[in-house]
Design an enzyme around this catalytic site. Structure first.
Site, PDB file in Angstrom:
ATOM      1  N   ALA A  58      33.481  48.533 -38.040  1.00 28.93           N
ATOM      2  CA  ALA A  58      34.893  48.156 -37.992  1.00 28.93           C
ATOM      3  C   ALA A  58      35.685  49.420 -37.683  1.00 28.93           C
ATOM      4  CB  ALA A  58      35.310  47.590 -39.344  1.00 28.93           C
ATOM      5  N   LYS A  59      36.919  49.214 -37.244  1.00 28.86           N
ATOM      6  CA  LYS A  59      37.730  50.367 -36.838  1.00 28.86           C
ATOM      7  C   LYS A  59      38.560  50.833 -38.038  1.00 28.86           C
ATOM      8  CE  LYS A  59      40.277  51.723 -32.712  1.00 28.86           C
ATOM      9  NZ  LYS A  59      39.555  52.946 -32.438  1.00 28.86           N
ATOM     10  N   LEU A  60      37.920  51.630 -38.893  1.00 27.39           N
ATOM     11  CA  LEU A  60      38.535  52.082 -40.137  1.00 27.39           C
ATOM     12  C   LEU A  60      38.829  53.575 -40.029  1.00 27.39           C
ATOM     13  CD1 LEU A  60      36.070  50.290 -42.602  1.00 27.39           C
ATOM     14  CD2 LEU A  60      38.120  49.384 -41.490  1.00 27.39           C
TER      15      LEU A  60
END
Ligand code: PMP
Length: 308
Positions: free
Chosen positions: A150-152
């Protein structure tokens, strides 16, 4: 040109959008983000936002990982963004940064029992890798294994370390390997090779980000050039022997790679297939190819906001 942010449920000048020093996300990387490009079509005096909905769908998934319930639907996020862009009234390419973050001013490592908030802002941003072809190195920093796909924000520290190492060693971009030694990604891009007339790209396994430009490149190569993409493990040495190489990413668009670890890729110039794909891609994102207009959200004039 003044820029604006959607912050605390209203559009304000970007200079007024501030967060407190105790904000959880600032300390522990507990935020999900997106990078979206908006491209200026000067003939049409129009801005097209590229694959807006797909970016917000990915943000939604990233938020699930962090147990964040966004108070807006994907449709509403698209609408907020279009209205923000309209207000900014830029007449050039720019970048949109949505951020969903743990906004409680409360310390302690966790993701539960925290409020979350959403903000988005836009700012002019030309080419990310400001070069016509990149010189890359394989990084000494390995791509993290078994992290959420995920784009964290917190995950980006490895990319940042790799990028700075590359720049300080005189390269334009870093290519990270997985802990198993396979090719993973650039610091903010996916990687493709051209080998024997086909595209080869690292398989979307482990923790590789689900790439929107990656998917776009695969589709355009197939539809427009009749070129298939093979998704598989890629060895480091294959980088050196490829016919062509390019990077894909929202910020970087399609950037040719001329050299890796001091070895020329092909003849060290932009490869033929890369050049063709780059041209097709730049037409598509600017709303100049009617076949792919459903990927482009026009913002200015009273164009209908793409609800698709
Ligand atoms: N890998 C990483 C680590 C990235 O940050 C990005 C940029 N979002 C990409 C790849 C490219 O993904 P996309 O094409 O969806 O922008």
């Amino acid at each position: 040109m003044p820029s604006y942010a959607f912050f605390h449920n209203e559009v304000v000048p970007i200079s007024e959008a501030k967060i407190g020093v105790m904000t959880h996300a600032l300390h522990y990387g507990t935020a999900a983000f997106e990078g979206i490009r908006a491209n200026w079509n000067s003939e049409q005096q129009q801005i097209y936002i590229f694959r807006l909905r797909e970016h917000y769908e990915r943000l939604y998934n990233s938020c699930r990982v962090l147990k964040m319930d966004l108070p807006y639907t994907v449709d509403k996020l698209c609408q907020i963004t279009v209205e923000l862009v309209e207000k900014c009234d830029f007449h050039e390419d720019f970048y949109i940064r949505p951020l969903a973050y743990k906004s409680s001013e409360s310390l302690g490592v966790r993701i539960h029992d925290l409020e979350c908030n959403f903000l988005v802002f836009a700012f002019p941003w030309g080419p990310y890798l400001d070069i016509d072809k990149a010189r890359c190195c394989v990084s000494s920093w390995r791509f993290p294994k078994e992290v959420p796909r995920a784009k964290l924000t917190g995950l980006y520290i490895t990319s940042a370390l790799a990028k700075t190492e590359a720049i300080e060693n005189g390269f334009d971009e870093a290519i990270m390997l997985t802990s198993d030694g396979y090719v993973a990604e650039g610091s903010g891009e996916h990687l493709f090779l051209v080998k024997g007339g086909k595209l080869v790209t690292p398989v979307n396994y482990d923790s590789l980000l689900v790439g929107i430009t990656r998917a776009t490149a695969i589709e355009l190569a197939k539809n427009e050039l009749g070129i298939e993409t093979v998704e598989r493990h890629v060895d480091r040495v294959e980088l050196y022997t490829a016919d062509e190489c390019f990077l894909t990413g929202t910020a970087a668009n399609i950037t040719p790679v001329a050299e890796i670890d001091g070895r020329k890729i092909g003849n060290g110039e932009i490869g033929e297939i890369t050049k063709k794909l780059q041209k097709i891609y730049s037409e598509v994102i600017r709303g100049n190819n009617p076949k792919y207009l459903s990927w482009c959200t026009p913002v200015y004039k009273k164009s209908p906001i793409a609800e698709a």
